[in-house]
Design an enzyme around this catalytic site. Structure first.
Site, PDB file in Angstrom:
ATOM      1  N   ARG A  56      15.756 121.427  86.452  1.00 44.18           N
ATOM      2  CA  ARG A  56      16.484 120.526  87.524  1.00 44.18           C
ATOM      3  C   ARG A  56      18.173 120.819  87.357  1.00 44.18           C
ATOM      4  O   ARG A  56      18.657 120.777  88.424  1.00 44.18           O
ATOM      5  CB  ARG A  56      16.360 119.154  86.842  1.00 44.18           C
ATOM      6  CG  ARG A  56      15.061 118.418  87.046  1.00 44.18           C
ATOM      7  CD  ARG A  56      14.786 116.730  86.796  1.00 44.18           C
ATOM      8  NE  ARG A  56      15.632 116.321  88.006  1.00 44.18           N
ATOM      9  CZ  ARG A  56      16.130 115.060  88.153  1.00 44.18           C
ATOM     10  NH1 ARG A  56      15.819 114.353  86.984  1.00 44.18           N
ATOM     11  NH2 ARG A  56      16.685 114.675  89.148  1.00 44.18           N
ATOM     12  N   GLN A  88      22.734 106.735  91.855  1.00 44.28           N
ATOM     13  CA  GLN A  88      21.426 106.809  91.095  1.00 44.28           C
ATOM     14  C   GLN A  88      21.001 108.245  90.846  1.00 44.28           C
ATOM     15  O   GLN A  88      20.179 108.491  90.112  1.00 44.28           O
ATOM     16  CB  GLN A  88      20.359 106.110  91.708  1.00 44.28           C
ATOM     17  CG  GLN A  88      20.390 104.708  92.036  1.00 44.28           C
ATOM     18  CD  GLN A  88      19.185 104.276  92.765  1.00 44.28           C
ATOM     19  OE1 GLN A  88      19.232 104.438  94.234  1.00 44.28           O
ATOM     20  NE2 GLN A  88      18.088 103.549  92.227  1.00 44.28           N
ATOM     21  N   VAL A  90      21.604 112.063  89.543  1.00 51.16           N
ATOM     22  CA  VAL A  90      22.107 112.765  88.238  1.00 51.16           C
ATOM     23  C   VAL A  90      22.878 114.073  88.650  1.00 51.16           C
ATOM     24  O   VAL A  90      23.253 114.871  87.865  1.00 51.16           O
ATOM     25  CB  VAL A  90      20.977 113.032  87.091  1.00 51.16           C
ATOM     26  CG1 VAL A  90      20.443 111.513  86.742  1.00 51.16           C
ATOM     27  CG2 VAL A  90      19.870 113.784  87.669  1.00 51.16           C
ATOM     28  N   HIS A 106      22.387 106.454  86.359  1.00 47.58           N
ATOM     29  CA  HIS A 106      21.396 107.133  85.415  1.00 47.58           C
ATOM     30  C   HIS A 106      21.849 108.378  84.688  1.00 47.58           C
ATOM     31  O   HIS A 106      20.866 109.514  84.546  1.00 47.58           O
ATOM     32  CB  HIS A 106      20.302 107.500  86.623  1.00 47.58           C
ATOM     33  CG  HIS A 106      19.683 106.170  87.307  1.00 47.58           C
ATOM     34  ND1 HIS A 106      19.119 106.200  88.351  1.00 47.58           N
ATOM     35  CD2 HIS A 106      19.545 104.939  86.615  1.00 47.58           C
ATOM     36  CE1 HIS A 106      18.728 104.935  88.750  1.00 47.58           C
ATOM     37  NE2 HIS A 106      18.829 104.141  87.654  1.00 47.58           N
ATOM     38  N   GLY A 172      20.038 106.202 101.385  1.00 48.65           N
ATOM     39  CA  GLY A 172      19.098 107.287 100.673  1.00 48.65           C
ATOM     40  C   GLY A 172      18.512 106.572  99.677  1.00 48.65           C
ATOM     41  O   GLY A 172      18.132 107.401  98.813  1.00 48.65           O
ATOM     42  N   THR A 173      18.130 105.415  99.699  1.00 51.25           N
ATOM     43  CA  THR A 173      17.314 104.769  98.470  1.00 51.25           C
ATOM     44  C   THR A 173      16.305 104.171  98.899  1.00 51.25           C
ATOM     45  O   THR A 173      16.263 103.670  99.936  1.00 51.25           O
ATOM     46  CB  THR A 173      18.320 103.679  97.601  1.00 51.25           C
ATOM     47  OG1 THR A 173      18.370 102.760  98.524  1.00 51.25           O
ATOM     48  CG2 THR A 173      19.531 104.330  97.292  1.00 51.25           C
ATOM     49  N   SER A 174      15.455 104.247  97.924  1.00 52.93           N
ATOM     50  CA  SER A 174      13.923 103.644  98.374  1.00 52.93           C
ATOM     51  C   SER A 174      13.831 102.102  98.186  1.00 52.93           C
ATOM     52  O   SER A 174      13.053 101.589  98.780  1.00 52.93           O
ATOM     53  CB  SER A 174      12.841 104.229  97.513  1.00 52.93           C
ATOM     54  OG  SER A 174      12.849 104.023  96.102  1.00 52.93           O
TER      55      SER A 174
END
Length: 230
Positions: A56, A88, A90, A106, A172-174
């Protein structure tokens, strides 16, 4: 003075090539999240966890900020008021685009954390289980990431900022992950206008006064132009 608080999620970085949790055939689908994104998984197999986050981290280094990141940096520079990004994500794409007021709830891929003494430092591109902490020479050293079952960073500050906001924007968040999924309700109860910019309606889409749907790289620059009167 206007105060804007912006929440960003995986959707803003997806167009930079960084996959989301639910992306088909993405990096997340190749690993069991219980094994690579929990304290228990790290205790069982730290080498596997480091392998996952090394991959990542490499993806993050190779990615570049997109038009949405750049638009938010422009907004911060020219807004007549205060602006804070709570992310949120990283990755460090907000900072690389020029944003300065960013809280990573996060954690960050580019940082390492000593689980023994709590010291943080810039992570090397490749971390290994035997890496010693530069402060205490102990360990274990781990990615500075908030795993499932751990409490997000900066939450007291974030709640304070939300309750003092004039405008809260979610990008852009769920809407599936708490506590971030409650931010719109909390800001709205405190009097903020709430706006969702997302590819599709989120799970908490009903909590927003206004919603716009489409790619972040299109929606965010358009919205920033409106705010700045460009």
């Amino acid at each position: 003075m206007t105060k804007i608080v912006i929440l960003t999620g995986a959707g803003i970085s997806a167009e930079s090539g960084l996959g989301t949790f639910r992306e088909k055939d993405g990096l997340w689908t190749k690993y069991d999240l219980n094994e690579v994104a929990t304290p228990e998984g790290f205790a069982r197999n730290p080498a596997l966890v480091h392998e996952f986050y090394n991959a990542r981290r490499q993806n993050c280094v190779e990615a570049h900020p997109n038009a949405a990141h750049e638009a938010l940096a422009r907004l911060e520079q020219y807004i007549d008021g205060q602006m804070l990004i709570v992310t949120q994500n990283v990755d460090d794409l907000h900072e690389r685009a020029g944003s300065r007021q960013v809280l990573h709830m996060h954690g960050q891929l580019r940082q390492a954390l000593c689980a023994g003494c709590g010291h943080r430092w810039e992570a090397p591109l490749v971390m290994q289980p035997a890496d010693p902490c530069p402060a205490c020479q102990g360990g274990p050293t781990r990615p500075d990431i908030v795993w499932f079952g751990e409490y997000p960073y900066y939450m007291d500050d974030i709640w304070d900022h939300l309750r003092g906001a004039d405008l809260f924007v979610s990008i852009g968040t769920s809407g599936n992950v708490y506590p971030a999924a409650a931010f719109a309700q909390d800001a709205g109860r405190a009097g903020a206008y709430t706006l969702e910019l997302n590819l599709e309606p989120s799970m908490c889409g009903d909590d927003f006064v206004e919603s716009r749907y489409g790619a972040a790289s299109v929606l965010v620059p358009q919205w920033v132009d409106e705010v700045l009167g460009a």
